[in-house]
Write an enzyme that holds these catalytic residues in place. Sequence first.
Site, PDB file in Angstrom:
ATOM      1  N   ASN A  24       0.796  -1.216   0.000  1.00 38.33           N
ATOM      2  CA  ASN A  24       0.000   0.000   0.000  1.00 38.33           C
ATOM      3  C   ASN A  24       0.842   1.287   0.000  1.00 38.33           C
ATOM      4  O   ASN A  24       0.370   2.322  -0.472  1.00 38.33           O
ATOM      5  CB  ASN A  24      -0.920  -0.033   1.236  1.00 38.33           C
ATOM      6  N   TYR A  41       3.609   9.884 -11.073  1.00 36.10           N
ATOM      7  CA  TYR A  41       2.773   8.992 -10.269  1.00 36.10           C
ATOM      8  C   TYR A  41       2.183   7.886 -11.144  1.00 36.10           C
ATOM      9  O   TYR A  41       2.301   6.698 -10.842  1.00 36.10           O
ATOM     10  CB  TYR A  41       1.664   9.812  -9.606  1.00 36.10           C
ATOM     11  N   LYS A  70       3.053   3.825 -11.249  1.00 35.67           N
ATOM     12  CA  LYS A  70       2.013   2.820 -11.021  1.00 35.67           C
ATOM     13  C   LYS A  70       1.832   1.921 -12.253  1.00 35.67           C
ATOM     14  O   LYS A  70       1.455   0.762 -12.130  1.00 35.67           O
ATOM     15  CB  LYS A  70       0.694   3.496 -10.645  1.00 35.67           C
TER      16      LYS A  70
END
Lengths: 233, 104
Positions: free
Chosen positions: A79, A144, A148
């Site tokens: 996470n 970002y 990802k």
Amino acid sequence: MTDERVILVTGARKGVGKALALHYAREGARVVGLSRTEPDWTDERVEHLLGDVSKEDDVVRAISHVKARYGRLDVALNNAGIASMNHALLMPGRTAQRIVDTNFMGTYLVCREAARVMMRRKFGRIVNFSTVAVPLGLEGELAYAASKSAVESLTRILAKEVATYGITVNAVGLTPTDTDLIKNVPKEKIDGILRRLAIGRLGTIEDALWAVDFFISGNSGYITGQTLYLGGP
Amino acid sequence: MPSQTLVNEIAQLALKNLDAEGIKTPEGKGPDTIRLIGADAVCDSTSLVAFLVGLEDQVNEQFGTQIVLLDDRAMSQKHSPFRSVASVAEFTATLVEEARGGAS
């Protein structure tokens, strides 16, 4: 070795990570949280370890501790993540590097070390975290989304490499969720993202929990290499 | 150069680890002739990974080290240190000696 399920949650100090840690602690698992700083909460079934997922030594030390203390690791929830909204031409290199280091390298290092423990028992569930910014190609989120996107590739490839050891690897693609990660994102930007989702609302922590529950279920042994996007991007 | 005693000790660990992984080794063959990769290898790619991970764990446990077998040096050698039980034992012993501060 403990008879209880052992779950590692990175970035457990707050937000989705904290909710995941407490959720699985309530379900009777032994939870190990790994965060850069000490959380302001405790739970008798949650052990907190300090460490930075982007630092190999920290990750190796943390997973070695899990192995020595509990003798097993059933689930790893990657996470921990950071974001920074910026136009690509204005993004400081160091910021982009930090995002890639935490989001991609952190996920990779935890996956590697976790899978090495899991393979001994021929069972493991790894859940990584992605974002709808990947399929939406959100402008302003280059580093970002790219980090990802790398996590999604990692998920697909690692799933193939560890399937033979009984380990599944999947990812949950989160929408903007009401946590600290989006606290500095302008409201109109968030609204713009929500308009591009099939279900145009902020995600909740429960939405994320449900997706993770699905992937780590004992019945999900034939589900691997997938990224499940919330909200319908 | 690591001591021959250490190399032999690690070779024995490696043989035990092959057995623990269910990897069959030909009877009567010594560590230098048991091939891990290439033609006549006793491992496939999956069992080789399990073997190396297991060996690394056991070595670190037994010698109190934190060695990593698949480091850059292993990858850059002209002849893979993982080609046979003997070569993996010698390479591992070198890493153990270095980790103990005995590097030359």
